[in-house]
Design a protein around this motif. Structure first.
Motif, mmCIF file in Angstrom:
data_model
loop_
_atom_site.group_PDB
_atom_site.id
_atom_site.type_symbol
_atom_site.label_atom_id
_atom_site.label_comp_id
_atom_site.label_asym_id
_atom_site.label_seq_id
_atom_site.Cartn_x
_atom_site.Cartn_y
_atom_site.Cartn_z
ATOM 1 N N GLN A 99 0.832 -1.207 0.000
ATOM 2 C CA GLN A 99 0.000 0.000 0.000
ATOM 3 C C GLN A 99 0.862 1.250 0.000
ATOM 4 O O GLN A 99 0.577 2.228 -0.695
ATOM 5 C CB GLN A 99 -0.920 0.001 1.232
ATOM 6 C CG GLN A 99 -1.875 1.192 1.267
ATOM 7 C CD GLN A 99 -2.669 1.244 2.559
ATOM 8 O OE1 GLN A 99 -2.108 1.481 3.619
ATOM 9 N NE2 GLN A 99 -3.967 1.005 2.469
ATOM 10 N N GLU A 137 0.605 5.053 -5.214
ATOM 11 C CA GLU A 137 0.455 6.514 -5.205
ATOM 12 C C GLU A 137 -0.452 6.929 -4.045
ATOM 13 O O GLU A 137 -1.498 6.326 -3.817
ATOM 14 C CB GLU A 137 -0.164 6.963 -6.533
ATOM 15 C CG GLU A 137 -0.104 8.459 -6.767
ATOM 16 C CD GLU A 137 1.302 8.958 -7.037
ATOM 17 O OE1 GLU A 137 1.547 10.162 -6.827
ATOM 18 O OE2 GLU A 137 2.172 8.144 -7.432
ATOM 19 N N GLN A 150 -3.287 8.433 -1.806
ATOM 20 C CA GLN A 150 -4.668 8.789 -2.091
ATOM 21 C C GLN A 150 -5.143 9.856 -1.107
ATOM 22 O O GLN A 150 -4.629 9.954 0.011
ATOM 23 C CB GLN A 150 -5.574 7.555 -1.991
ATOM 24 C CG GLN A 150 -5.197 6.436 -2.961
ATOM 25 C CD GLN A 150 -5.290 6.875 -4.414
ATOM 26 O OE1 GLN A 150 -6.251 7.549 -4.810
ATOM 27 N NE2 GLN A 150 -4.283 6.510 -5.213
ATOM 28 N N SER A 170 -1.401 11.548 3.290
ATOM 29 C CA SER A 170 -1.783 12.668 2.427
ATOM 30 C C SER A 170 -2.252 13.876 3.223
ATOM 31 O O SER A 170 -2.462 14.960 2.653
ATOM 32 C CB SER A 170 -2.887 12.234 1.455
ATOM 33 O OG SER A 170 -2.442 11.189 0.620
ATOM 34 N N TRP A 189 -7.591 10.094 0.852
ATOM 35 C CA TRP A 189 -8.148 9.643 2.132
ATOM 36 C C TRP A 189 -7.091 8.981 3.036
ATOM 37 O O TRP A 189 -7.399 8.524 4.121
ATOM 38 C CB TRP A 189 -9.267 8.633 1.866
ATOM 39 C CG TRP A 189 -8.824 7.412 1.102
ATOM 40 C CD1 TRP A 189 -8.180 6.317 1.590
ATOM 41 C CD2 TRP A 189 -8.980 7.193 -0.303
ATOM 42 N NE1 TRP A 189 -7.910 5.418 0.601
ATOM 43 C CE2 TRP A 189 -8.409 5.915 -0.580
ATOM 44 C CE3 TRP A 189 -9.553 7.914 -1.351
ATOM 45 C CZ2 TRP A 189 -8.386 5.378 -1.864
ATOM 46 C CZ3 TRP A 189 -9.553 7.376 -2.620
ATOM 47 C CH2 TRP A 189 -8.964 6.121 -2.877
ATOM 48 N N GLU A 190 -5.854 8.948 2.594
ATOM 49 C CA GLU A 190 -4.820 8.273 3.364
ATOM 50 C C GLU A 190 -4.177 9.185 4.406
ATOM 51 O O GLU A 190 -4.118 10.407 4.240
ATOM 52 C CB GLU A 190 -3.735 7.731 2.429
ATOM 53 C CG GLU A 190 -4.198 6.566 1.576
ATOM 54 C CD GLU A 190 -3.071 5.962 0.770
ATOM 55 O OE1 GLU A 190 -3.219 4.801 0.368
ATOM 56 O OE2 GLU A 190 -2.036 6.639 0.564
#
Length: 437
Positions: free
Chosen positions: A82, A86, A88, A94, A90-91
């Motif tokens: 994971q 790239e 995301q 980020s 919602w991560e």
């Protein structure tokens, strides 16, 4: 059955605290729009669970912890696939550093709030019951084995601890007192003011409830309580409410003096000067093979009972909660100097013994509140794999403007897990050794 009660209380207390801790992470993550994949109380293998929205909620078979898996976060799952993808929106990775910091502090904050609420509830509901400083100054103490070992004597009146007044007899053995630098008790011994030093490392003496019973207790005057039928006291005419003034010529005012006078005269007779009302006479009373005359003792002093309003209870409860953290921080620091023994570190067996073999809501909540504050403190330590480790790296990112690489975080996580595993093995080893000591 006793073992089941101890284990049951431990599992219930840990389940509540771990669940609340992980809930703190979950709620703060969802608040910032992060995806939470898993929420577990206990470690795998999974016993039961269900899916609700994007999150799987489960109970694990190993009840000594729990976890929340947040998408895009380097954690104990080691989900490198994971992390290689790239990022995301919602991560975890980020989101701004300040949001990630709040998420990592979420569990600790919930544990602190839980500890404060528990201590607040207990103080408000139960108040406090204790023998006060004033009662100790008036009557003195009985010094037992550990008290005598540091220089205290029966009859001493303890005036202060480290030059400061104290509230109750429990303060004499509190972590705050025993962990102080160059600690001492100021005592009045027959009118002479003395300092009795608290030896460095003396706190190591108090590694069980039985050890506290070997230190000191308040000295109390007494009168005769219920007289046992068929006893020497009944045969001699001793009555409830009578006062013992002397035994075999030795003055008796306090209970410890009664015990001392009877010691060594089992299965003999004692000449007892008795006051009954205004009359004083002498009785000959048979002493049984247990060195007792056959009556219950009625203390003539009662513990102080104090109740608190809502605001007072909140202040008192908060103070108690943070005192736990301060004492544990001091104890941990002194472990590195050798003043506090690492044998005091306890694992699940030691924690279960602290809960005890009898169920009491008051005791259960008190210990659970204590563990909640310790859990918050331990999780804040800057060890990778703990919340404090994540906080340390996030603070570095916020200050320097550079985030550690995912590879560095993965390796740090592995090191942290090894450290935690070693600490757990050490704690459980301590527990096992204590079982045979």
């Amino acid at each position: 059955m006793e073992t089941l009660i101890m284990v049951g209380q431990l599992l219930l207390g840990l389940s509540i605290l771990v669940g609340l801790h992980e809930l703190g992470h979950l709620l703060t993550a969802k608040m910032f729009g992060m995806r939470v994949e898993k929420f577990s109380i206990g470690f795998p293998p999974k016993i039961a669970g269900f899916q609700w929205g994007e999150t799987e909620y489960s109970i694990g078979a190993i009840p000594l912890g729990g976890f929340v898996k947040i998408s895009g976060m380097v954690d104990e799952s080691m989900d490198s696939a994971q992390m290689a993808a790239e990022p995301q929106p919602w991560e975890f990775r980020s989101k701004p550093a300040w949001q990630r910091l709040i998420v990592m502090l979420g569990g600790i904050i919930v544990n602190v709030v839980t500890g404060i609420l528990i201590f607040w509830l207990l103080v408000y509901n139960n108040g406090e019951t204790y023998f006060s400083r004033e009662q100790i100054v008036e009557n003195g103490i009985v010094a037992y084995e550990y008290g005598e070992a540091i220089g205290l004597k029966t009859g001493d009146k303890i005036l202060d601890i480290n030059g400061e007044p104290y509230q109750s007899i429990t303060d004499l053995t509190s972590g705050k007192s025993l962990l102080s630098e160059n600690g001492y008790y100021t005592v009045d011994r027959d009118g002479e003011i003395l300092k009795v030093e608290i030896p460095r490392g003396f706190i190591n003496t108090f590694n069980s409830q039985e050890s506290f019973d070997k230190f000191v207790d308040i000295r109390f005057p007494f009168e005769v309580g219920e007289v046992d039928p068929g006893s020497g006291a009944e045969a001699a005419g001793l009555h409830t409410g009578d006062k013992i003034l002397a035994i075999n010529g030795q003055e008796v005012q306090y209970f410890d003096q009664l015990q001392g006078s009877l010691k060594g005269i089992a299965n003999q007779s004692a000449e007892v000067v008795r006051q009954s009302g205004a009359a004083i006479d002498t009785l000959t009373i048979a002493v049984n093979d247990s060195a007792r005359m056959g009556f219950a003792v009625q203390p003539l002093i009662e513990p102080v009972r104090r109740e608190y309003g809502v605001g007072e209870a909140l202040a008192k409860g908060t103070n108690r909660a943070f005192t736990v953290v301060i004492v544990n921080a001091k104890a941990m620091g002194k472990m590195f100097t050798g003043e506090v023994s690492t044998k005091n570190v306890s694992g699940p067996i030691g924690m279960a013994k602290i809960y005890g073999a009898e169920w009491s809501w008051t005791k259960f909540l008190g210990i659970t509140g204590l563990i909640s504050m310790i859990l918050a403190f331990m999780n804040l330590l800057p060890i990778p794999a703990l919340d404090g480790g994540h906080v340390m790296f996030l603070l570095y990112e916020m200050i320097s403007g550079r985030a550690p690489s995912d590879k560095f975080l993965e390796n740090a996580q592995k090191v942290g897990m090894v450290i935690l595993l070693a600490l757990m093995v050490f704690a459980i080893g301590n527990d096992i050794l204590k079982l045979f000591n």
